[in-house]
Structures are given as structure tokens and as C-alpha cells.
Design a protein around this motif. Structure first.
Motif, PDB file in Angstrom:
ATOM      1  N   GLY A  66      39.463  -7.476  -3.656  1.00 12.95           N
ATOM      2  CA  GLY A  66      40.467  -7.861  -2.667  1.00 12.95           C
ATOM      3  C   GLY A  66      40.197  -9.203  -2.010  1.00 12.95           C
ATOM      4  O   GLY A  66      40.502  -9.387  -0.849  1.00 12.95           O
ATOM      5  N   LEU A  67      39.632 -10.157  -2.732  1.00 14.85           N
ATOM      6  CA  LEU A  67      39.370 -11.468  -2.163  1.00 14.85           C
ATOM      7  C   LEU A  67      40.617 -12.330  -2.229  1.00 14.85           C
ATOM      8  O   LEU A  67      41.417 -12.223  -3.144  1.00 14.85           O
ATOM      9  N   SER A  68      40.778 -13.177  -1.251  1.00  8.30           N
ATOM     10  CA  SER A  68      41.896 -14.105  -1.227  1.00  8.30           C
ATOM     11  C   SER A  68      41.628 -15.261  -2.173  1.00  8.30           C
ATOM     12  O   SER A  68      40.477 -15.531  -2.509  1.00  8.30           O
ATOM     13  N   PRO A  69      42.687 -15.983  -2.570  1.00  9.15           N
ATOM     14  CA  PRO A  69      42.463 -17.159  -3.410  1.00  9.15           C
ATOM     15  C   PRO A  69      41.588 -18.175  -2.684  1.00  9.15           C
ATOM     16  O   PRO A  69      41.827 -18.498  -1.526  1.00  9.15           O
ATOM     17  N   GLY A  70      40.560 -18.627  -3.344  1.00 13.05           N
ATOM     18  CA  GLY A  70      39.646 -19.585  -2.740  1.00 13.05           C
ATOM     19  C   GLY A  70      38.495 -18.942  -1.992  1.00 13.05           C
ATOM     20  O   GLY A  70      37.558 -19.629  -1.588  1.00 13.05           O
ATOM     21  N   GLU A  71      38.531 -17.651  -1.774  1.00 18.91           N
ATOM     22  CA  GLU A  71      37.461 -16.967  -1.055  1.00 18.91           C
ATOM     23  C   GLU A  71      36.323 -16.659  -2.019  1.00 18.91           C
ATOM     24  O   GLU A  71      36.536 -16.200  -3.127  1.00 18.91           O
ATOM     25  N   VAL A  72      35.110 -16.934  -1.599  1.00 18.19           N
ATOM     26  CA  VAL A  72      33.937 -16.738  -2.441  1.00 18.19           C
ATOM     27  C   VAL A  72      33.317 -15.383  -2.116  1.00 18.19           C
ATOM     28  O   VAL A  72      33.167 -15.035  -0.953  1.00 18.19           O
ATOM     29  N   PRO A  73      32.964 -14.625  -3.128  1.00 14.11           N
ATOM     30  CA  PRO A  73      32.344 -13.330  -2.858  1.00 14.11           C
ATOM     31  C   PRO A  73      31.006 -13.488  -2.139  1.00 14.11           C
ATOM     32  O   PRO A  73      30.312 -14.485  -2.321  1.00 14.11           O
ATOM     33  N   ASN A  74      30.660 -12.512  -1.334  1.00 10.39           N
ATOM     34  CA  ASN A  74      29.406 -12.528  -0.599  1.00 10.39           C
ATOM     35  C   ASN A  74      28.258 -12.362  -1.586  1.00 10.39           C
ATOM     36  O   ASN A  74      28.165 -11.361  -2.282  1.00 10.39           O
ATOM     37  N   THR A  75      27.366 -13.364  -1.642  1.00  9.60           N
ATOM     38  CA  THR A  75      26.269 -13.314  -2.606  1.00  9.60           C
ATOM     39  C   THR A  75      24.929 -13.127  -1.919  1.00  9.60           C
ATOM     40  O   THR A  75      23.894 -13.311  -2.536  1.00  9.60           O
ATOM     41  N   GLY A  76      24.925 -12.805  -0.635  1.00  7.67           N
ATOM     42  CA  GLY A  76      23.676 -12.619   0.082  1.00  7.67           C
ATOM     43  C   GLY A  76      22.924 -11.404  -0.442  1.00  7.67           C
ATOM     44  O   GLY A  76      23.487 -10.478  -1.006  1.00  7.67           O
ATOM     45  N   SER A  77      21.613 -11.426  -0.256  1.00  9.25           N
ATOM     46  CA  SER A  77      20.819 -10.293  -0.703  1.00  9.25           C
ATOM     47  C   SER A  77      20.105  -9.683   0.490  1.00  9.25           C
ATOM     48  O   SER A  77      20.017 -10.273   1.562  1.00  9.25           O
ATOM     49  N   LYS A  78      19.567  -8.518   0.294  1.00  9.49           N
ATOM     50  CA  LYS A  78      18.853  -7.820   1.359  1.00  9.49           C
ATOM     51  C   LYS A  78      17.499  -8.457   1.614  1.00  9.49           C
ATOM     52  O   LYS A  78      16.901  -8.231   2.658  1.00  9.49           O
ATOM     53  N   PHE A  79      17.032  -9.261   0.668  1.00 12.69           N
ATOM     54  CA  PHE A  79      15.722  -9.890   0.825  1.00 12.69           C
ATOM     55  C   PHE A  79      15.648 -10.717   2.098  1.00 12.69           C
ATOM     56  O   PHE A  79      14.682 -10.628   2.856  1.00 12.69           O
ATOM     57  N   TRP A  80      16.665 -11.571   2.336  1.00 15.44           N
ATOM     58  CA  TRP A  80      16.622 -12.451   3.500  1.00 15.44           C
ATOM     59  C   TRP A  80      16.730 -11.664   4.791  1.00 15.44           C
ATOM     60  O   TRP A  80      16.125 -12.041   5.800  1.00 15.44           O
ATOM     61  N   GLY A  81      17.448 -10.563   4.792  1.00 13.98           N
ATOM     62  CA  GLY A  81      17.492  -9.713   5.978  1.00 13.98           C
ATOM     63  C   GLY A  81      16.132  -9.139   6.305  1.00 13.98           C
ATOM     64  O   GLY A  81      15.690  -9.157   7.457  1.00 13.98           O
ATOM     65  N   TRP A  82      15.440  -8.641   5.278  1.00 12.53           N
ATOM     66  CA  TRP A  82      14.100  -8.092   5.492  1.00 12.53           C
ATOM     67  C   TRP A  82      13.096  -9.189   5.849  1.00 12.53           C
ATOM     68  O   TRP A  82      12.153  -8.954   6.620  1.00 12.53           O
ATOM     69  N   ALA A  83      13.287 -10.384   5.321  1.00 15.41           N
ATOM     70  CA  ALA A  83      12.394 -11.489   5.657  1.00 15.41           C
ATOM     71  C   ALA A  83      12.513 -11.847   7.132  1.00 15.41           C
ATOM     72  O   ALA A  83      11.506 -12.109   7.809  1.00 15.41           O
ATOM     73  N   VAL A  84      13.729 -11.826   7.662  1.00 14.32           N
ATOM     74  CA  VAL A  84      13.938 -12.117   9.083  1.00 14.32           C
ATOM     75  C   VAL A  84      13.327 -11.013   9.941  1.00 14.32           C
ATOM     76  O   VAL A  84      12.684 -11.287  10.967  1.00 14.32           O
ATOM     77  N   VAL A  85      13.493  -9.762   9.542  1.00 15.84           N
ATOM     78  CA  VAL A  85      12.902  -8.653  10.287  1.00 15.84           C
ATOM     79  C   VAL A  85      11.387  -8.782  10.293  1.00 15.84           C
ATOM     80  O   VAL A  85      10.731  -8.589  11.324  1.00 15.84           O
ATOM     81  N   ALA A  86      10.795  -9.113   9.148  1.00 13.22           N
ATOM     82  CA  ALA A  86       9.338  -9.274   9.073  1.00 13.22           C
ATOM     83  C   ALA A  86       8.878 -10.427   9.956  1.00 13.22           C
ATOM     84  O   ALA A  86       7.838 -10.337  10.624  1.00 13.22           O
ATOM     85  N   LEU A  87       9.645 -11.524   9.984  1.00 13.89           N
ATOM     86  CA  LEU A  87       9.289 -12.659  10.831  1.00 13.89           C
ATOM     87  C   LEU A  87       9.290 -12.268  12.301  1.00 13.89           C
ATOM     88  O   LEU A  87       8.365 -12.606  13.048  1.00 13.89           O
ATOM     89  N   PHE A  88      10.329 -11.545  12.738  1.00 13.68           N
ATOM     90  CA  PHE A  88      10.380 -11.104  14.132  1.00 13.68           C
ATOM     91  C   PHE A  88       9.242 -10.140  14.458  1.00 13.68           C
ATOM     92  O   PHE A  88       8.663 -10.192  15.544  1.00 13.68           O
TER      93      PHE A  88
END
Length: 98
Positions: A66-88
Motif C-alpha cells: 500500500g505504498l504511494s507512488p514515490g514512497e520508499v519502503p521502510n528498510t530499517g533493521s532492528k539492529f540499529w534500534g538495539w544498538a541505540v538501546v545498548a548505547l543508552f
């Protein structure tokens, strides 16, 4: 460029000169309402003129998501979320240990 506002009608100016601002506002609103009622008539007259149309879109990138024309799919991964949690967690640990 913005279209300049038309000058005030003479009856509105006369009401302001008589120091009756409420009457001037009522006259101005009535005048503007009359202009907006005549605007659809003017638009109907110009409907027949050809206009440049926008190019047709081929559809969305990923119709299943259901993406709009020109909209890019979310390519984020859980790795960066866990990296931020570990940093905090590390920063909290360093703050407590002092």
C-alpha cells in the motif's frame, strides 16, 4: 505570484468614513459572498478550455504494502534500534559508576 486583492467597494469605504465599522464589515462580507457566487459561473465558462494534464502514474511501487507512488519502503533493521538501546544502557552504567 499572488493575485492582489481588489479595492474595497465604495459603499464599504463610505461606511468606514461614517465610523461604522460593523456595517462596513457586513457590507464587505455581503460583497465577497456575491463575488463567490458569481465565481462558479465564470469557472463553468472556462471548463471547455484545454489544460495540460499531469502524466499518469504507473501505480504504486509495491501495491501489496500500500505504498504511494514515490514512497520508499521502510528498510530499517532492528539492529540499529538495539544498538541505540545498548548505547543508552552503557551511558547509564557509566553515569552510575561515576
Amino acid at each position: 505570484m499572488a493575485k492582489p486583492n481588489p479595492p474595497l467597494p465604495p459603499e464599504v469605504l463610505a461606511a468606514f468614513e461614517r465610523r461604522q465599522p460593523m456595517e462596513a464589515i457586513k457590507l464587505l462580507l455581503a460583497n465577497r459572498a456575491g463575488l463567490t457566487k458569481s465565481a462558479p459561473r465564470q469557472r463553468d465558462q472556462t471548463v471547455g478550455t484545454p489544460k495540460a494534464s499531469a502524466p499518469a502514474n504507473k501505480g504504486s511501487i509495491n501495491p501489496a504494502k500500500g505504498l504511494s507512488p514515490g514512497e520508499v519502503p521502510n528498510t530499517g533493521s532492528k539492529f540499529w534500534g538495539w544498538a541505540v538501546v545498548a548505547l543508552f544502557a552503557y551511558l547509564a552504567y557509566r553515569l552510575v559508576q561515576g
